[in-house]
Design a protein around this motif. Structure first.
Motif, mmCIF file in Angstrom:
data_model
loop_
_atom_site.group_PDB
_atom_site.id
_atom_site.type_symbol
_atom_site.label_atom_id
_atom_site.label_comp_id
_atom_site.label_asym_id
_atom_site.label_seq_id
_atom_site.Cartn_x
_atom_site.Cartn_y
_atom_site.Cartn_z
ATOM 1 N N ALA A 170 69.050 17.998 24.401
ATOM 2 C CA ALA A 170 70.323 17.320 25.115
ATOM 3 C C ALA A 170 69.988 16.814 26.445
ATOM 4 N N ALA A 171 68.526 17.316 27.039
ATOM 5 C CA ALA A 171 68.193 16.928 28.421
ATOM 6 C C ALA A 171 67.684 15.593 28.029
ATOM 7 N N GLU A 172 67.030 15.488 26.910
ATOM 8 C CA GLU A 172 66.202 14.128 26.786
ATOM 9 C C GLU A 172 67.360 13.152 26.482
ATOM 10 N N LEU A 173 68.351 13.501 25.708
ATOM 11 C CA LEU A 173 69.500 12.574 25.652
ATOM 12 C C LEU A 173 70.284 12.234 27.037
ATOM 13 N N ARG A 174 70.271 13.192 27.443
ATOM 14 C CA ARG A 174 71.101 12.874 29.085
ATOM 15 C C ARG A 174 70.240 12.072 29.943
ATOM 16 N N THR A 175 69.071 12.040 29.597
ATOM 17 C CA THR A 175 68.152 11.083 30.481
ATOM 18 C C THR A 175 68.521 9.587 29.960
ATOM 19 N N LEU A 176 68.316 9.749 28.686
ATOM 20 C CA LEU A 176 68.425 8.166 27.926
ATOM 21 C C LEU A 176 69.774 7.735 28.047
ATOM 22 N N TYR A 177 70.799 8.518 28.189
ATOM 23 C CA TYR A 177 71.975 8.186 28.507
ATOM 24 C C TYR A 177 72.362 7.580 29.782
ATOM 25 N N ARG A 178 71.870 8.458 30.857
ATOM 26 C CA ARG A 178 71.937 7.965 32.162
ATOM 27 C C ARG A 178 71.233 6.802 32.360
ATOM 28 N N THR A 179 70.114 6.491 32.000
ATOM 29 C CA THR A 179 69.294 5.255 31.894
ATOM 30 C C THR A 179 69.962 3.898 31.384
ATOM 31 N N GLU A 180 70.803 4.224 30.171
ATOM 32 C CA GLU A 180 71.444 3.255 29.583
ATOM 33 C C GLU A 180 72.753 2.812 30.410
ATOM 34 N N ALA A 181 73.434 3.945 30.883
ATOM 35 C CA ALA A 181 74.823 3.963 31.584
ATOM 36 C C ALA A 181 74.434 2.952 32.996
ATOM 37 N N GLN A 182 73.226 3.506 33.609
ATOM 38 C CA GLN A 182 72.756 2.908 34.721
ATOM 39 C C GLN A 182 72.963 1.176 34.864
ATOM 40 N N ALA A 183 72.344 0.854 33.614
ATOM 41 C CA ALA A 183 71.987 -0.638 33.253
ATOM 42 C C ALA A 183 73.600 -1.098 33.183
ATOM 43 N N LYS A 184 74.486 -0.575 32.240
ATOM 44 C CA LYS A 184 75.811 -0.829 32.016
ATOM 45 C C LYS A 184 76.533 -1.014 33.386
ATOM 46 N N ARG A 185 76.642 -0.071 34.119
ATOM 47 C CA ARG A 185 77.329 0.139 35.478
ATOM 48 C C ARG A 185 76.633 -1.254 36.398
ATOM 49 N N ARG A 186 75.428 -1.343 36.596
ATOM 50 C CA ARG A 186 74.971 -2.261 37.195
ATOM 51 C C ARG A 186 75.249 -3.624 36.729
ATOM 52 N N LYS A 187 75.270 -3.877 35.443
ATOM 53 C CA LYS A 187 75.764 -5.103 34.751
ATOM 54 C C LYS A 187 77.318 -5.146 35.326
ATOM 55 N N GLU A 188 78.240 -4.308 35.364
ATOM 56 C CA GLU A 188 79.602 -4.388 35.406
ATOM 57 C C GLU A 188 80.046 -4.219 36.829
ATOM 58 N N ALA A 189 79.037 -4.029 37.812
ATOM 59 C CA ALA A 189 79.477 -3.718 39.320
ATOM 60 C C ALA A 189 80.112 -4.952 40.001
ATOM 61 N N ARG A 190 79.437 -6.064 39.556
ATOM 62 C CA ARG A 190 79.765 -7.437 40.466
ATOM 63 C C ARG A 190 81.133 -7.900 39.621
ATOM 64 N N PRO A 191 81.338 -8.040 38.317
ATOM 65 C CA PRO A 191 82.642 -8.497 37.968
ATOM 66 C C PRO A 191 83.837 -7.507 38.271
ATOM 67 N N GLY A 192 83.699 -6.352 38.382
ATOM 68 C CA GLY A 192 84.448 -5.236 38.582
ATOM 69 C C GLY A 192 85.050 -5.305 40.003
ATOM 70 N N LEU A 193 84.106 -5.410 40.863
ATOM 71 C CA LEU A 193 84.259 -5.586 42.439
ATOM 72 C C LEU A 193 85.142 -6.919 42.689
ATOM 73 N N TRP A 194 84.612 -7.990 42.197
ATOM 74 C CA TRP A 194 85.420 -9.144 42.269
ATOM 75 C C TRP A 194 86.704 -9.141 41.763
ATOM 76 N N ILE A 195 87.083 -8.763 40.600
ATOM 77 C CA ILE A 195 88.398 -8.689 40.146
ATOM 78 C C ILE A 195 89.098 -7.849 41.050
ATOM 79 N N ALA A 196 88.562 -6.780 41.466
ATOM 80 C CA ALA A 196 89.364 -5.765 42.177
ATOM 81 C C ALA A 196 89.719 -6.393 43.537
ATOM 82 N N VAL A 197 88.998 -7.189 44.150
ATOM 83 C CA VAL A 197 89.055 -7.881 45.460
ATOM 84 C C VAL A 197 90.321 -8.802 45.377
#
Length: 686
Positions: free
Chosen positions: A44-71
């Motif tokens: 479970a701990a390894e999965l969590r670490t792997l998920y966080r790594t992948e989620a970070q990449a996804k959040r990083r990718k979606e941060a710019r378009p999300g903020l621009w749309i929100a603004v």
């Protein structure tokens, strides 16, 4: 939620796979392919670490378009400010633009500097909070407090923005929504409104917070489940891909040596050929055959034979890598090399290097009969050259013809295909085609050379010699067409025809007492050869003791059981077995030990070397050796009276040569009585 998801993933047995193919042992490869790929479970701990790594990449990718749309949406709501709170709309709109522009500038700066993903989340969350505060402060200054009070409800939109425009982690989303809720309650508390209003909208705010928090929790859980499913699908795809690659390697790999197999080499050969045709990139095709490998297996066993092939394969592989070529096992003890080169010298050097590489392995091979006690190889090479009607198969065919010449030249050597050499060039192909129709078109015939008994001076026998002419009547030397006949297998039909013709032309009518016929080792190796001879004798009514078969010693005359059995069967028919050209090959002494020859023919070269003391001594030694074995002796090449006198002095049994008589057609021997009166005068004139 994380523990439950990890448990769910564990029950699915989502694992990493490994797949190792042993390219040398076919059984190991097959077992690896048949078995399920081994898996290693992720905790479970390894999965969590792997998920966080992948989620970070996804959040990083979606941060710019999300903020621009929100603004953009945040700024567009300026229209509602103009309608609902027109007296302070200028302030709220200014605040909207200021907060929105500041948030975008900060985020872009962070992205340019490569800031951590968590800091990008903080920036986006702060944009939501300060966007609400920045709008709320000037909005609350409006004169129409009732409109402002109702307008405050729009604050719930900011609470939900954390889930609408961004993929925050659950904790960040809850903190953001909680801050917005607290601000709403503070504003709700200080608004000049009735208690009922405050209770209703307070309940509404809590409901929105609860709803958005639940939605956020479900979204994060769903994202985690999607991650687990995607991870499992990715691993399964990787397993299937690796299994497919392993099967592909298996289908293209020789299981013993680990080299490419014939299928893989054929594919590469087509690639090389296409490059030659389209781009002019020349290449060489080199065939390698381990010499006397059957004898190696018979002597040391098949396991040692396999080890020998592996050693040869490894050594050749290291050599060919230096030339950026490809090497494969073409079948049995035969290998093939493909290398990009178009200079004749380069091809010849590589072919010779292959010979020396195998020779330098010094693998013991004690059962050879050519004076070499180690494993060697014969090499035939061909290279691309400009020619008309060139075909892919032609270069391999040319390499095969060069390999045949290497074997015929004594083995442990390399031969390069030479289009100007009649032994290997296209001329041999013309001869092969000619031999197919030779008997039917009466292009092949026999002449006979007399053999004289030295003691009596009488006519002892004749030797049948085959002649071939082309369609235009041009004669083809036996040195050209006999090797081609042996290589193509045409010698089998020609040999049967020769035996039948000899019986019909001379023996059936008792024109001569004995006729000798040259027999190829290929004929002796062919099953049923002795039976076919017996059939011919029966059909022509000739007894076996009227025929003598001359067997030439040499490298192709291997002492295996099939040949020995065939010779034994022929002797049972009464046929005399002569050893031809004794002294020029490698197996003479062994054959003298194994087979009871009726006559041994000493090659003409020894008689012609008698002009020197050393040559005379050599001839005397050979005669003494054969005589001690109890065989009759026939010396070839007697061309002068002086040589004839020498033969009488040495006590030779029979002689043959131009001094005795030249080859002549059967008609010269078909009047037996006339020939006996003048046995050699007529033959010499012919």
């Amino acid at each position: 939620m994380g523990a439950e998801a990890g448990k769910e993933f564990g029950t699915r047995n989502v694992l990493q796979s490994g797949f190792v193919v042993n390219e040398r042992a076919s059984s190991a490869v097959a077992d690896a392919v048949d078995a399920e790929p081994p898996r290693q479970e992720l905790g479970a701990a390894e999965l969590r670490t792997l998920y966080r790594t992948e989620a970070q990449a996804k959040r990083r990718k979606e941060a710019r378009p999300g903020l621009w749309i929100a603004v953009v949406i945040y700024v567009l709501f300026s229209v509602s400010d103009l309608l609902l709170i027109p007296d302070v709309a200028a302030l709220t709109i200014t605040a909207r633009f200021a907060v929105g522009l500041t948030a975008l500038l900060v985020l872009e700066a962070q992205l340019r500097r490569g800031a951590a993903t968590d800091w990008l989340d903080v920036t986006c969350a702060a944009a939501i909070i300060f966007g609400y505060i920045g709008w709320l402060c000037p909005a609350s200054m409006g004169a129409n407090k009732e409109s402002v009070a109702y307008y405050m409800v729009f604050g719930t939109i900011f609470m939900m923005s954390a889930n609408l425009f961004f993929t925050f982690r659950f904790k960040v989303s809850i903190i953001t929504s909680t801050i917005i809720l607290c601000i709403l309650y503070v504003v709700n508390y200080f608004l000049p409104a009735t208690l009922i209003y405050k209770m209703v909208f307070g309940t509404f705010y809590v409901s929105c917070f609860t709803f958005t928090s639940y939605v956020n929790w479900k979204l994060n859980e769903e994202r985690y489940n999607v991650f687990l499913n995607a991870l499992e699908a990715k691993i399964q795809h990787k397993e299937a891909t690796e299994r497919g690659k392993a099967l592909l390697r298996l289908s293209r790999t020789d299981p013993l040596t680990g080299l490419e197999n014939r299928r893989a080499i054929d594919e590469k050969l087509r690639d090389y050929w296409n490059d030659w045709q389209k781009l002019g990139h020349g290449f060489a095709a080199i065939l390698i055959d381990v010499d006397f490998f059957k004898k190696f297996n018979d002597c040391y066993g098949h396991q040692e034979g396999d080890r020998c092939l592996i050693q040869v394969a490894d050594a050749l592989s290291d050599l060919i890598k230096q030339h950026d070529g490809s090497i494969g096992r073409y079948g049995g003890e035969e290998f093939i090399v493909l290398a990009r080169m178009d200079k004749k010298g380069e091809v010849a050097d590589l072919a010779e290097a292959i010979c020396r590489t195998i020779e330098n392995l010094a693998i013991a091979h004690e059962l050879r009969r050519d004076g070499i006690s180690i494993v060697t190889a014969s090499v035939g090479a061909a290279f691309t050259r400009k020619q008309t009607a060139a075909k892919l198969e032609k270069i391999i065919h040319e390499a095969d013809r060069a390999l045949y010449l290497a074997k015929a030249s004594g083995r442990n050597c390399a031969r390069l295909f030479d289009p100007t050499d009649p032994q290997s060039s296209d001329e041999s192909e013309n001869l092969a085609a000619l031999l197919k129709i030779a008997i039917g078109q009466d292009l092949v015939s026999l002449v006979y050379q007399p053999i004289q008994d030295v003691a009596s001076g009488g006519f002892e026998a004749v030797e049948a010699l085959m002649r071939l002419k082309m369609l235009d009547g041009t004669l083809v030397p036996p040195s050209l067409f006999i090797p081609v006949a042996e290589r193509t297998g045409a010698i089998l039909e020609l040999g049967r025809w020769a035996i039948r013709t000899v019986c019909a032309e001379l023996l059936a009518q008792d024109h001569v007492r004995v006729v000798s016929v040259n027999v190829s080792p290929i004929q002796l190796k062919t099953p049923g050869f002795a039976t076919s001879v017996a059939t011919i004798l029966g059909e022509t009514g000739v007894t076996g003791n009227r025929l003598a078969f001359e067997i030439t010693e040499g490298l192709e005359m291997e002492m295996h059981s099939d040949i020995l059995r065939c010779i034994s069967d022929l002797k049972l028919l009464g046929i005399r077995i002569w050893l031809d050209d004794f002294g020029t090959g490698f197996a003479g002494l062994s054959w003298l030990r194994l087979i009871d020859f009726d006559t041994v023919k000493i090659d003409r070269s020894f008689l012609h070397d008698c002009g020197t003391p050393k040559g005379m001594a050599m001839l005397q030694d050979i005669i003494a050796l054969v005589r001690n074995r109890g065989h009759k002796i026939l010396v070839e090449g007697v061309e002068t009276e002086e040589q004839m006198v020498l033969m009488r002095q040495f006590g030779i049994d029979k002689v043959q040569g131009f001094h005795v008589g030249r080859p002549a057609p059967a008609a010269n021997f078909q009047t037996k009585r006339a020939i006996q009166k003048r046995p050699f005068t007529v033959l010499k004139s012919a």
